[in-house]
Design a protein around this motif. Structure first.
Motif, short mmCIF file in Angstrom:
data_model
loop_
_atom_site.label_atom_id
_atom_site.label_comp_id
_atom_site.label_asym_id
_atom_site.label_seq_id
_atom_site.Cartn_x
_atom_site.Cartn_y
_atom_site.Cartn_z
N THR A 233 12.64 123.40 5.25
CA THR A 233 12.58 122.66 6.50
C THR A 233 11.47 121.61 6.43
O THR A 233 10.53 121.75 5.64
N TYR B 152 17.19 123.05 11.19
CA TYR B 152 17.95 124.25 11.53
C TYR B 152 19.37 123.87 11.93
O TYR B 152 19.61 122.86 12.59
N ASP B 153 20.32 124.71 11.50
CA ASP B 153 21.74 124.54 11.85
C ASP B 153 22.34 123.24 11.31
O ASP B 153 23.37 122.78 11.80
N GLU B 154 21.72 122.68 10.31
CA GLU B 154 22.22 121.45 9.68
C GLU B 154 22.83 121.82 8.32
O GLU B 154 22.11 122.13 7.38
N PRO B 155 24.15 121.83 8.20
CA PRO B 155 24.79 122.31 6.97
C PRO B 155 24.58 121.37 5.79
O PRO B 155 24.47 120.15 5.95
N THR C 3 28.64 126.15 1.49
CA THR C 3 27.87 125.52 2.55
C THR C 3 26.60 126.33 2.77
O THR C 3 26.65 127.56 2.91
N THR D 115 23.22 126.77 5.20
CA THR D 115 22.67 126.46 6.52
C THR D 115 21.36 127.22 6.70
O THR D 115 21.28 128.40 6.35
N LEU E 39 18.45 128.71 9.29
CA LEU E 39 18.33 129.21 10.66
C LEU E 39 16.90 129.67 10.90
O LEU E 39 16.22 130.11 9.97
N SER F 91 30.23 135.37 3.01
CA SER F 91 28.93 134.85 3.43
C SER F 91 27.80 135.76 2.96
O SER F 91 27.94 136.98 2.85
N HIS G 118 17.86 134.88 16.14
CA HIS G 118 19.28 135.14 15.92
C HIS G 118 19.53 135.53 14.46
O HIS G 118 19.03 134.88 13.54
N PRO H 272 22.72 135.95 12.02
CA PRO H 272 24.16 135.72 11.93
C PRO H 272 24.88 136.84 11.17
O PRO H 272 24.27 137.60 10.42
#
Length: 321
Positions: A48, A69-72, A79, A81, A83, A102, A121, A123
């Motif tokens: 990040t 964050y949350d940017e693939p 993919t 991502t 978080l 996943s 969170h 996932p």
């Protein structure tokens, strides 16, 4: 391919040519956060923007791909991502998805963040690689907001007695988050010299901090924050009391090692029950544990019918499931 996990001085996903917080320099790696045990000078790293901003120039990767964050991001056919991980500014989990399968790597993670009702969170994933620093059942921490209040009361009583309250915290992450948590109580702060560049970097990376000065032997009316191992400057204060602020407060031997007057079990890692929550929320059918009490936690999971193993114990072995 996504289930193909290898341990070799760090977690590797060979099918995706990706390393996760490796302990040695690699060609392409994910850095979950800026602590020195995770940041290396990799040829190229995914991280990040805040993490990059907190890594000193001498330890930064030589090349990088910054992801919000949350940017693939595409990695061959997969993919990737990032978080939020709740551990410190910029800390991230990594979710890799490929052809319906996943994998989630938590890095250092914390579910209950002080001052917020929101929890980190987690996932859903088929495979979970979880960091298990506090992977034994006796590491059960109190409510973080209640602990912050208890620390504030302790600091106020010390100041009212004209004694300097000294909080022993890690310089990067813990110091700054401690300042932010205590600021609503009206405290001002003095930072031991090793905390100073970390606080400056934190503010520079986008999280403004309460007013503070560098500790110079006189901290009248201020809460002092210093690294656990460094008390030379603290000893010049004359009258002071020390409190170790760490999840290791639950370990009596560790707490005695630092000779603190008191301890508070406030951590930026998950405790044992939170780690169990991470596993449950992920819904993973295969769990690998890394760092800390890996074998203990994997054993606890297996007792609950969850397929789990300590990844570091399989060094040089390829686990193709």
């Amino acid at each position: 391919m996504t289930r193909h996990v290898v341990w070799d001085h760090g977690v590797s996903l060979p099918g995706h040519r990706l390393w996760l917080d490796p302990l040695v320099v690699r060609s392409f790696a994910f850095i979950s956060h800026a602590h020195t045990d995770h940041a290396r000078r990799h040829r190229e790293a995914v991280l990040t923007p805040q993490t990059l901003g907190l890594i000193p120039e001498s330890r930064r990767p030589r090349g990088w791909r910054m992801l919000g964050y949350d940017e693939p991001m595409r990695r061959d056919r997969a993919t990737v991502t990032l978080l939020p991980a709740g551990h410190m500014l910029g800390s991230a989990q990594l979710l890799l998805e490929d052809d319906g399968t996943s994998l989630l790597y938590t890095g250092d993670i914390k579910l209950r963040v002080p001052g917020t009702r929101k929890q980190t969170h987690v996932p859903k994933a088929h495979v979970l690689i979880v960091e298990t620093t506090y992977g034994r059942p006796h590491f059960r921490f109190g409510d973080p907001d209640a602990t912050i209040e208890a620390i504030a009361i302790w600091c106020r009583r010390a100041l009212d007695s004209r004694v300097a309250p000294v909080l022993l915290c890690h310089a990067l992450g813990k110091t700054e988050e401690m300042m932010l948590a205590l600021a609503p109580y009206g405290f001002e702060f003095a930072l031991e010299k090793r905390c100073v560049p970390c606080a400056q970097a934190y503010a520079g990376a986008g999280r403004p901090l309460p007013e503070w000065i560098e500790l110079d032997g006189d901290a009248r009316g201020r809460v002092v924050i210093a690294p656990p191992a460094g008390k030379d400057e603290v000893r010049r204060l004359g009258r002071y009391r020390t409190a170790l602020v760490s999840g290791w407060a639950k370990d009596a031997d560790f707490a005695r090692l630092f000779g603190a007057d008191t301890t508070f079990d406030l951590s930026d890692h998950c405790d044992f029950d939170e780690l169990m929550d991470v596993v449950e929320r992920s819904g993973a059918d295969q769990v690998y544990t890394v760092h800390g009490y890996t074998e203990d936690f994997a054993r606890s999971l297996r007792k609950r019918g969850i397929r789990a193993s300590a990844l570091e114990a399989t060094e040089q072995l390829q686990l193709a499931l």
